[in-house]
Design a protein around this motif. Structure first.
Motif, PDB file in Angstrom:
ATOM      1  N   ALA A  66       0.834  -1.214   0.000  1.00 39.79           N
ATOM      2  CA  ALA A  66       0.000   0.000   0.000  1.00 39.79           C
ATOM      3  C   ALA A  66       0.863   1.256   0.000  1.00 39.79           C
ATOM      4  O   ALA A  66       1.882   1.321   0.683  1.00 39.79           O
ATOM      5  CB  ALA A  66      -0.905   0.002   1.221  1.00 39.79           C
ATOM      6  N   ARG A  67       0.417   2.251  -0.733  1.00 34.22           N
ATOM      7  CA  ARG A  67       1.109   3.538  -0.714  1.00 34.22           C
ATOM      8  C   ARG A  67       0.596   4.396   0.441  1.00 34.22           C
ATOM      9  O   ARG A  67       1.255   5.327   0.871  1.00 34.22           O
ATOM     10  CB  ARG A  67       0.888   4.258  -2.045  1.00 34.22           C
ATOM     11  N   ILE A  68      -0.614   4.091   0.897  1.00 32.53           N
ATOM     12  CA  ILE A  68      -1.201   4.838   2.013  1.00 32.53           C
ATOM     13  C   ILE A  68      -1.626   3.847   3.092  1.00 32.53           C
ATOM     14  O   ILE A  68      -2.300   2.858   2.797  1.00 32.53           O
ATOM     15  CB  ILE A  68      -2.448   5.636   1.565  1.00 32.53           C
ATOM     16  N   MET A  69      -1.229   4.115   4.334  1.00 29.10           N
ATOM     17  CA  MET A  69      -1.692   3.304   5.475  1.00 29.10           C
ATOM     18  C   MET A  69      -2.574   4.173   6.354  1.00 29.10           C
ATOM     19  O   MET A  69      -2.175   5.288   6.705  1.00 29.10           O
ATOM     20  CB  MET A  69      -0.508   2.837   6.332  1.00 29.10           C
ATOM     21  N   PHE A  70      -3.738   3.687   6.709  1.00 30.72           N
ATOM     22  CA  PHE A  70      -4.616   4.377   7.657  1.00 30.72           C
ATOM     23  C   PHE A  70      -4.459   3.698   9.013  1.00 30.72           C
ATOM     24  O   PHE A  70      -4.562   2.469   9.102  1.00 30.72           O
ATOM     25  CB  PHE A  70      -6.078   4.265   7.212  1.00 30.72           C
ATOM     26  N   VAL A  71      -4.225   4.503  10.038  1.00 35.41           N
ATOM     27  CA  VAL A  71      -4.067   3.927  11.374  1.00 35.41           C
ATOM     28  C   VAL A  71      -5.064   4.576  12.331  1.00 35.41           C
ATOM     29  O   VAL A  71      -5.059   5.797  12.517  1.00 35.41           O
ATOM     30  CB  VAL A  71      -2.618   4.119  11.898  1.00 35.41           C
ATOM     31  N   GLY A  72      -5.921   3.743  12.905  1.00 35.58           N
ATOM     32  CA  GLY A  72      -6.900   4.219  13.880  1.00 35.58           C
ATOM     33  C   GLY A  72      -6.438   3.914  15.297  1.00 35.58           C
ATOM     34  O   GLY A  72      -5.249   3.667  15.540  1.00 35.58           O
ATOM     35  N   GLU A  73      -7.406   3.906  16.199  1.00 36.37           N
ATOM     36  CA  GLU A  73      -7.087   3.813  17.623  1.00 36.37           C
ATOM     37  C   GLU A  73      -7.075   2.356  18.108  1.00 36.37           C
ATOM     38  O   GLU A  73      -6.045   1.817  18.491  1.00 36.37           O
ATOM     39  CB  GLU A  73      -8.144   4.636  18.352  1.00 36.37           C
ATOM     40  N   ALA A  74      -8.226   1.724  18.058  1.00 35.86           N
ATOM     41  CA  ALA A  74      -8.365   0.361  18.575  1.00 35.86           C
ATOM     42  C   ALA A  74      -9.675  -0.218  18.038  1.00 35.86           C
ATOM     43  O   ALA A  74     -10.594   0.531  17.700  1.00 35.86           O
ATOM     44  CB  ALA A  74      -8.419   0.379  20.102  1.00 35.86           C
ATOM     45  N   PRO A  75      -9.754  -1.535  17.964  1.00 38.08           N
ATOM     46  CA  PRO A  75     -11.014  -2.134  17.484  1.00 38.08           C
ATOM     47  C   PRO A  75     -12.181  -1.793  18.406  1.00 38.08           C
ATOM     48  O   PRO A  75     -12.012  -1.612  19.612  1.00 38.08           O
ATOM     49  CB  PRO A  75     -10.735  -3.643  17.547  1.00 38.08           C
ATOM     50  N   GLY A  76     -13.366  -1.690  17.817  1.00 36.17           N
ATOM     51  CA  GLY A  76     -14.602  -1.556  18.593  1.00 36.17           C
ATOM     52  C   GLY A  76     -15.325  -2.900  18.604  1.00 36.17           C
ATOM     53  O   GLY A  76     -14.733  -3.933  18.240  1.00 36.17           O
ATOM     54  N   ALA A  77     -16.599  -2.868  18.963  1.00 33.65           N
ATOM     55  CA  ALA A  77     -17.355  -4.129  19.101  1.00 33.65           C
ATOM     56  C   ALA A  77     -17.456  -4.883  17.770  1.00 33.65           C
ATOM     57  O   ALA A  77     -17.268  -6.111  17.724  1.00 33.65           O
ATOM     58  CB  ALA A  77     -18.752  -3.820  19.640  1.00 33.65           C
ATOM     59  N   ARG A 134      -9.668  -5.008  21.458  1.00 38.96           N
ATOM     60  CA  ARG A 134     -10.662  -4.020  21.879  1.00 38.96           C
ATOM     61  C   ARG A 134     -10.566  -3.706  23.372  1.00 38.96           C
ATOM     62  O   ARG A 134     -10.671  -4.625  24.198  1.00 38.96           O
ATOM     63  CB  ARG A 134     -12.053  -4.562  21.588  1.00 38.96           C
ATOM     64  N   PRO A 135     -10.430  -2.442  23.735  1.00 39.44           N
ATOM     65  CA  PRO A 135     -10.534  -2.084  25.155  1.00 39.44           C
ATOM     66  C   PRO A 135     -11.997  -2.189  25.599  1.00 39.44           C
ATOM     67  O   PRO A 135     -12.888  -1.833  24.814  1.00 39.44           O
ATOM     68  CB  PRO A 135     -10.064  -0.630  25.209  1.00 39.44           C
ATOM     69  N   PRO A 136     -12.265  -2.673  26.810  1.00 41.59           N
ATOM     70  CA  PRO A 136     -13.661  -2.841  27.237  1.00 41.59           C
ATOM     71  C   PRO A 136     -14.423  -1.518  27.175  1.00 41.59           C
ATOM     72  O   PRO A 136     -13.869  -0.465  27.515  1.00 41.59           O
ATOM     73  CB  PRO A 136     -13.538  -3.354  28.682  1.00 41.59           C
ATOM     74  N   ASP A 137     -15.657  -1.598  26.752  1.00 40.05           N
ATOM     75  CA  ASP A 137     -16.533  -0.423  26.625  1.00 40.05           C
ATOM     76  C   ASP A 137     -15.912   0.691  25.775  1.00 40.05           C
ATOM     77  O   ASP A 137     -16.218   1.869  25.974  1.00 40.05           O
ATOM     78  CB  ASP A 137     -16.903   0.147  28.012  1.00 40.05           C
ATOM     79  N   ASN A 138     -15.047   0.309  24.893  1.00 44.50           N
ATOM     80  CA  ASN A 138     -14.389   1.278  23.987  1.00 44.50           C
ATOM     81  C   ASN A 138     -13.679   2.410  24.731  1.00 44.50           C
ATOM     82  O   ASN A 138     -13.600   3.534  24.222  1.00 44.50           O
ATOM     83  CB  ASN A 138     -15.388   1.888  22.994  1.00 44.50           C
ATOM     84  N   ARG A 139     -13.186   2.098  25.938  1.00 47.89           N
ATOM     85  CA  ARG A 139     -12.441   3.149  26.651  1.00 47.89           C
ATOM     86  C   ARG A 139     -11.138   3.429  25.898  1.00 47.89           C
ATOM     87  O   ARG A 139     -10.742   2.681  25.013  1.00 47.89           O
ATOM     88  CB  ARG A 139     -12.155   2.720  28.096  1.00 47.89           C
ATOM     89  N   ASP A 140     -10.487   4.556  26.281  1.00 47.70           N
ATOM     90  CA  ASP A 140      -9.222   4.923  25.634  1.00 47.70           C
ATOM     91  C   ASP A 140      -8.152   3.862  25.902  1.00 47.70           C
ATOM     92  O   ASP A 140      -8.135   3.248  26.989  1.00 47.70           O
ATOM     93  CB  ASP A 140      -8.707   6.260  26.209  1.00 47.70           C
ATOM     94  N   PRO A 141      -7.255   3.678  24.962  1.00 48.49           N
ATOM     95  CA  PRO A 141      -6.124   2.773  25.218  1.00 48.49           C
ATOM     96  C   PRO A 141      -5.289   3.261  26.398  1.00 48.49           C
ATOM     97  O   PRO A 141      -5.111   4.471  26.569  1.00 48.49           O
ATOM     98  CB  PRO A 141      -5.291   2.871  23.927  1.00 48.49           C
ATOM     99  N   ARG A 142      -4.813   2.314  27.216  1.00 50.50           N
ATOM    100  CA  ARG A 142      -3.950   2.692  28.352  1.00 50.50           C
ATOM    101  C   ARG A 142      -2.490   2.656  27.904  1.00 50.50           C
ATOM    102  O   ARG A 142      -2.143   1.859  27.024  1.00 50.50           O
ATOM    103  CB  ARG A 142      -4.153   1.707  29.502  1.00 50.50           C
TER     104      ARG A 142
END
Ligand code: URA
Length: 255
Positions: A97-108, A148-156
């Motif tokens: 890939a020429r472009i990588m998208f990076v998010g935070e963490a998986p959700g449900a 996935r962090p529980p309840d979609n909380r922020d990553p620690r």
């Protein structure tokens, strides 16, 4: 027949882009009949997928190593999230890939399917990618955390420390021309900065994969989930401005 398929595809893409930037988030269905009449009125845009297809393929070795990282992340117990997940979400897409998208963490949804950005935020990301004239298979999509962090909380912090080496290695192997950091967590983690997403977005920054590696351009932009919650013309325009800079940076036409 093939020509008609191409026209349908281009019209659908144009409609998705128009829909995305005009405020809706549902993709309209376009029929062949509609395509015939609409193509008379609109100027069709180049499809960037054809451009990115010119890029050389990743080596077998790279593909194997990327698969190995995925396997390792599925077995990982380096932090407590390993016990809680249904599926790890290693990331997916083109190994060249020429472009990588990076998010935070998986959700449900991602936890349930083991795939990144497949929920509502993912549908919006798909539209952003389509608006760029690209397909999901052309880019690579991943997250700072694989579980996935529980309840979609922020990553620690300890979770990020445990998980980041997977992503760092994926970035090294894929070696994209641009990383798009989706949201504050991705941008702040990859740039190792306390600055806010408001301060960071819209400008290219250098992500340094490691000693001896050339820096990779990183564009922070708003996370699609943030955009869904704050769906203003201004925010949508900002994301599109950021994406246009990304396309220009790597020499792809702006649809
Ligand atoms: N939000 C993220 O940051 N990543 C996903 O994969 C899904 C939603």
């Amino acid at each position: 027949m093939e020509h008609q398929t191409d026209i349908n595809k281009a019209v659908r893409q144009h409609a998705e882009m128009a829909e995305y930037f005009s405020g809706g988030i549902t993709v309209k269905k376009f029929t062949a009949e509609h395509a015939e009449t609409t193509t008379k009125e609109i100027k069709l845009n180049p499809v960037n997928s054809e451009v990115s297809a010119l890029r050389k393929n990743a080596s077998l070795e790279t593909i194997k190593e990327i698969d190995g990282i995925a396997e390792e992340s599925r077995r990982c117990r380096k932090c407590d999230l390993g016990e809680l997940r249904t599926n790890a979400v290693p990331g997916e897409g083109s190994p060249s890939a020429r472009i990588m998208f990076v998010g935070e963490a998986p959700g449900a949804d991602e936890d349930a399917q083991g795939r990144p950005f497949v929920g509502r935020a993912g549908q919006l990301l798909d539209k952003i990618i389509a608006a760029c004239g690209l397909k999901r298979q052309d880019v690579w999509i991943g997250n700072i955390l694989k579980c996935r962090p529980p309840d979609n909380r922020d990553p620690r912090p300890e979770e990020i420390v445990a998980c980041l080496p997977f992503l760092q290695r994926q970035i090294e192997l894929i070696n994209p021309e641009v990383i798009v950091a989706l949201g504050a967590h991705a941008a702040k983690t990859l740039l190792d900065t306390p600055k806010s997403i408001g301060q960071l977005r819209g400008l290219f920054h250098d992500y340094v994969p490691g000693i001896g590696h050339r820096p990779i351009k990183l564009m922070p932009t708003f996370h699609p989930a943030y955009l869904l919650r704050n769906y203003s013309d201004e925010n949508r325009r900002k994301v599109w401005e950021d994406m246009k800079k990304v396309l220009t940076e790597i020499g792809l036409p702006i649809p």
